[in-house]
Write an enzyme that holds these catalytic residues in place. Structure first.
Site, mmCIF file in Angstrom:
data_model
loop_
_atom_site.group_PDB
_atom_site.id
_atom_site.type_symbol
_atom_site.label_atom_id
_atom_site.label_comp_id
_atom_site.label_asym_id
_atom_site.label_seq_id
_atom_site.Cartn_x
_atom_site.Cartn_y
_atom_site.Cartn_z
ATOM 1 N N ASP A 112 0.856 -1.191 0.000
ATOM 2 C CA ASP A 112 0.000 0.000 0.000
ATOM 3 C C ASP A 112 0.894 1.245 0.000
ATOM 4 O O ASP A 112 1.547 1.543 0.997
ATOM 5 C CB ASP A 112 -0.896 -0.039 1.240
ATOM 6 C CG ASP A 112 -1.759 1.201 1.391
ATOM 7 O OD1 ASP A 112 -1.892 1.949 0.400
ATOM 8 O OD2 ASP A 112 -2.291 1.423 2.494
ATOM 9 N N ASP A 153 -9.097 -16.304 -16.688
ATOM 10 C CA ASP A 153 -9.909 -16.805 -15.582
ATOM 11 C C ASP A 153 -10.989 -17.764 -16.089
ATOM 12 O O ASP A 153 -11.711 -17.456 -17.048
ATOM 13 C CB ASP A 153 -10.549 -15.602 -14.885
ATOM 14 C CG ASP A 153 -11.247 -15.957 -13.598
ATOM 15 O OD1 ASP A 153 -10.565 -16.407 -12.669
ATOM 16 O OD2 ASP A 153 -12.476 -15.760 -13.519
ATOM 17 N N HIS A 168 -4.037 -17.307 -5.247
ATOM 18 C CA HIS A 168 -4.965 -16.445 -4.494
ATOM 19 C C HIS A 168 -6.238 -17.167 -4.086
ATOM 20 O O HIS A 168 -6.989 -16.652 -3.248
ATOM 21 C CB HIS A 168 -5.326 -15.219 -5.335
ATOM 22 C CG HIS A 168 -6.083 -15.559 -6.576
ATOM 23 N ND1 HIS A 168 -5.515 -16.240 -7.633
ATOM 24 C CD2 HIS A 168 -7.370 -15.338 -6.936
ATOM 25 C CE1 HIS A 168 -6.412 -16.411 -8.572
ATOM 26 N NE2 HIS A 168 -7.553 -15.883 -8.173
ATOM 27 N N ASP A 169 -6.507 -18.337 -4.658
ATOM 28 C CA ASP A 169 -7.724 -19.098 -4.337
ATOM 29 C C ASP A 169 -7.447 -20.314 -3.461
ATOM 30 O O ASP A 169 -8.361 -21.090 -3.183
ATOM 31 C CB ASP A 169 -8.387 -19.595 -5.631
ATOM 32 C CG ASP A 169 -9.125 -18.505 -6.370
ATOM 33 O OD1 ASP A 169 -9.551 -17.527 -5.728
ATOM 34 O OD2 ASP A 169 -9.277 -18.625 -7.604
ATOM 35 N N ASP A 217 -1.774 -1.253 -3.945
ATOM 36 C CA ASP A 217 -2.032 -0.504 -5.170
ATOM 37 C C ASP A 217 -0.891 -0.659 -6.168
ATOM 38 O O ASP A 217 0.120 -1.304 -5.885
ATOM 39 C CB ASP A 217 -2.267 0.973 -4.845
ATOM 40 C CG ASP A 217 -1.248 1.544 -3.877
ATOM 41 O OD1 ASP A 217 -0.046 1.348 -4.109
ATOM 42 O OD2 ASP A 217 -1.650 2.154 -2.867
ATOM 43 N N ASP A 275 -3.985 3.827 2.497
ATOM 44 C CA ASP A 275 -5.437 3.776 2.654
ATOM 45 C C ASP A 275 -5.891 2.377 3.072
ATOM 46 O O ASP A 275 -7.086 2.104 3.148
ATOM 47 C CB ASP A 275 -6.140 4.208 1.369
ATOM 48 C CG ASP A 275 -5.889 3.270 0.187
ATOM 49 O OD1 ASP A 275 -5.056 2.326 0.334
ATOM 50 O OD2 ASP A 275 -6.498 3.469 -0.873
ATOM 51 N N ASN A 326 -0.129 4.504 -0.551
ATOM 52 C CA ASN A 326 -0.760 5.758 -0.115
ATOM 53 C C ASN A 326 -1.467 5.634 1.235
ATOM 54 O O ASN A 326 -2.216 6.523 1.641
ATOM 55 C CB ASN A 326 -1.736 6.272 -1.171
ATOM 56 C CG ASN A 326 -2.894 5.301 -1.424
ATOM 57 O OD1 ASN A 326 -2.899 4.184 -0.904
ATOM 58 N ND2 ASN A 326 -3.864 5.724 -2.217
ATOM 59 N N ASP A 329 -4.665 -10.331 -15.861
ATOM 60 C CA ASP A 329 -5.706 -11.320 -15.568
ATOM 61 C C ASP A 329 -6.917 -10.987 -16.437
ATOM 62 O O ASP A 329 -7.504 -9.907 -16.308
ATOM 63 C CB ASP A 329 -6.082 -11.263 -14.090
ATOM 64 C CG ASP A 329 -6.472 -12.615 -13.533
ATOM 65 O OD1 ASP A 329 -7.171 -13.355 -14.247
ATOM 66 O OD2 ASP A 329 -6.083 -12.929 -12.398
ATOM 67 N N GLU A 366 -6.954 -20.765 -16.884
ATOM 68 C CA GLU A 366 -7.422 -21.427 -15.664
ATOM 69 C C GLU A 366 -8.571 -22.340 -16.064
ATOM 70 O O GLU A 366 -9.599 -21.881 -16.549
ATOM 71 C CB GLU A 366 -7.896 -20.403 -14.647
ATOM 72 C CG GLU A 366 -8.334 -21.065 -13.337
ATOM 73 C CD GLU A 366 -9.153 -20.155 -12.441
ATOM 74 O OE1 GLU A 366 -9.107 -20.357 -11.204
ATOM 75 O OE2 GLU A 366 -9.862 -19.264 -12.949
#
Length: 552
Positions: free
Chosen positions: A21, A199, A322-323, A29, A25, A23, A98, A250
């Protein structure tokens, strides 16, 4: 088999929300990725696979796209993306986008238009069907639970959503829709993007009759459907063939036979694919139940896919993303042998046949998070599962399963250092940091010469410098052994032998008589010394050894 850059590459997946991150928040990013490019260059990777950064309401963390040609506000601007592309290319790192075009967001302008009337130009861009006996058109279920159909009162029709209700499936039968997709792909490739991870791309084609799913499952209905290869050949002709890019699909629910059709070098479709046989071990209807498996199950899957694609097409190598749960927690030992087992698993991924994929944090041995409270979880699949099951189950037992399997295990922030929030952000992170960040972080990994990070770096270098690891044949050694995964790689007059102890027991492994390793050179190992007596190697917990066989 011809040489290509994408066969020789090592890919690193970034999940932008959780990487860095810039910035403060609380959300990662694009500028955060730019800040860490030198770290990735030091690791030695060739390609970044960037999980979706497009405009999205984030019902499914960016896999629900409302504008394919703009950047999500939380992630930055198109100017930031162009800078990332430029800075990555300066470091000889390619960018893989992606591509999520089985479905869009229901907030995409196409779907907003499609809902206005049955004769709207964009109506045909999505999958609509009339009620059947006053109910859903068929029994298709969403991957995230419940029916795959959502009723639209205005038109008295249902639309298909194989994922969340806010992810309506695109209708690939529509030629206009396909043309718009191809135009969008060219938009990114003309910017200089180096390819696409696609995907759930084997779900594009749906059977027109939309029959109920029976004991044979979704095969031929919405999985590996009737026109899917036609679509890929068209996509290849219209888009892929015009660029020097990498494509990886995928593809849940595929066999090697399917895969040969998708990635065969004479097929003009995709370069490689992700299959999920290893991730689904042991195969069962409820993914949140993870039962024990045998090492021979793992070996059989690796060899089945190697043999199935050998000299025909190309494979991908991964043990988390990520899954999926974290690799070292799922297949290794994330407690007393975390370092050793992380290195052992990495040795398998980087010395087998196929293109290796590293998921962010894997290179420092990040583990599952195991949140105790369901309120700490953010993943829509996990929350849907909890809400469905809590009605009939004890919470303690339900949470045990969720801790092991939830997709959020992979989505906690990258652990950069020992400062607050692991150096990921100075704000409250969008999802809690794993509490073990003070023991597991990049800062410490870069200080220790024997760290998992430097082992990965050495493995990547080893692969870059030895064609036998990329292009060599694979021969399984002692295939019935339930403790040791061993194999030989051969290319012309080069030969290496890989020996991996998959468990936390000390094993005496007898080298078969036909293999002579006495004068062989040790190329890589996760222990500094070796215990060899005659033709027997004493393998310590999760020990990994890579031998270069001396030429005779």
């Amino acid at each position: 088999m011809k040489k290509t850059w994408w066969k020789e590459a090592v890919v690193y997946q970034i999940y932008p929300s959780s990487f860095m991150d810039s910035n403060n928040d609380g959300v990662g990013d694009i500028k955060g990725v730019i800040q860490k490019l030198d770290y990735l260059k030091e690791l030695g990777i060739d390609v970044i696979w960037l999980s979706p950064v497009y405009k999205s309401p984030k019902d499914d963390n960016g896999y629900d796209i409302s504008d394919y040609e703009d950047i999500m506000d939380e992630f930055g601007t198109m100017k930031d993306f162009d800078e990332l592309l430029n800075e990555a290319h300066k470091r000889n790192i390619k960018i893989l986008m992606d591509l999520v075009v089985n479905h869009s967001s229901d907030e995409h302008k196409w779907f907003i238009e499609a809902k206005k009337s049955k004769d709207n130009k964009y109506r045909d861009y999505y999958m609509w069907a009339d009620p059947k006996d006053g109910k859903e058109p068929n029994n298709w279920g969403s991957f995230f639970g419940g029916s795959a159909w959502k009723y639209d009162e205005k038109s008295n029709q249902y639309y298909l959503h194989l994922f969340t209700k806010k992810q309506p499936d695109l209708n690939w039968e529509s030629e206009d829709m396909r043309k718009d997709i191809y135009s969008m792909m060219k938009f990114w490739l003309d910017k200089g993007v180096d390819g696409f991870r696609m995907d759930v791309c084997n779900l594009y084609s749906k059977a027109k009759d939309m029959l109920d799913i029976d004991e044979n499952g979704a095969e031929g209905l919405y999985m590996n459907g009737p026109r899917v290869h036609e679509y890929f050949k068209e996509m290849n002709k219209e888009v892929f063939s015009k660029y020097n890019i990498m494509t990886v699909g995928e593809t849940p629910g595929v066999s090697p036979k399917h895969a040969r059709d998708y990635v065969g070098e004479d097929r003009d479709e995709l370069n490689m694919l992700f299959h999920f046989e290893l991730m689904d071990l042991p195969n069962q209807s409820d993914k949140f139940y993870k039962k024990p498996y045998k090492l021979t199950d793992v070996k059989n899957i690796f060899m089945k896919w190697y043999n199935g694609l050998h000299n025909v097409g190309w494979n991908s190598l991964f043990m988390n993303n990520h899954d999926q749960p974290r690799m070292v927690s799922r297949f290794g030992n994330d407690k007393e042998y975390r370092v050793e087992s992380a290195k052992m698993l990495a040795t398998l991924i980087h010395t087998f046949s196929g293109t290796p994929y590293i998921y962010q944090g894997e290179e420092i041995g990040m583990t599952n998070v195991e949140f105790d409270n369901i309120k700490d979880y953010k993943d829509v699949e996990t929350l849907n599962y909890y809400n469905e099951k809590i009605v009939d189950e004890e919470e303690l037992e339900l949470m045990k399963r969720i801790k092991i399997t939830s997709r959020d295990n992979a989505r906690t922030p990258m652990q950069w250092d020992k400062s607050e929030n692991a150096g990921f952000t100075k704000a409250t992170p969008w999802i809690n940091v794993n509490p073990n960040y003070k023991e597991i972080n990049v800062e410490d990994s870069l200080k220790g010469k024997n760290s998992i990070f430097y082992y990965y770096k050495d493995l990547i270098n080893l692969r870059h410098e030895n064609d036998v690891i990329v292009y060599g044949d694979v021969e399984l050694i002692c295939g019935e052994d339930e403790n040791v995964f061993a194999y030989k790689r051969n290319l012309k007059n080069e030969e290496i032998i890989v020996i991996l102890n998959f468990y936390n027991n000390k094993i005496n492994f007898e080298i078969p008589a036909y293999l002579d390793i006495k004068e062989s050179q040790i190329m890589m190992s996760n222990y500094e010394d070796k215990i060899i007596k005659n033709n027997v190697i004493t393998l310590r917990p999760y020990e990994a050894i890579v031998y270069k066989v001396k030429n005779k």
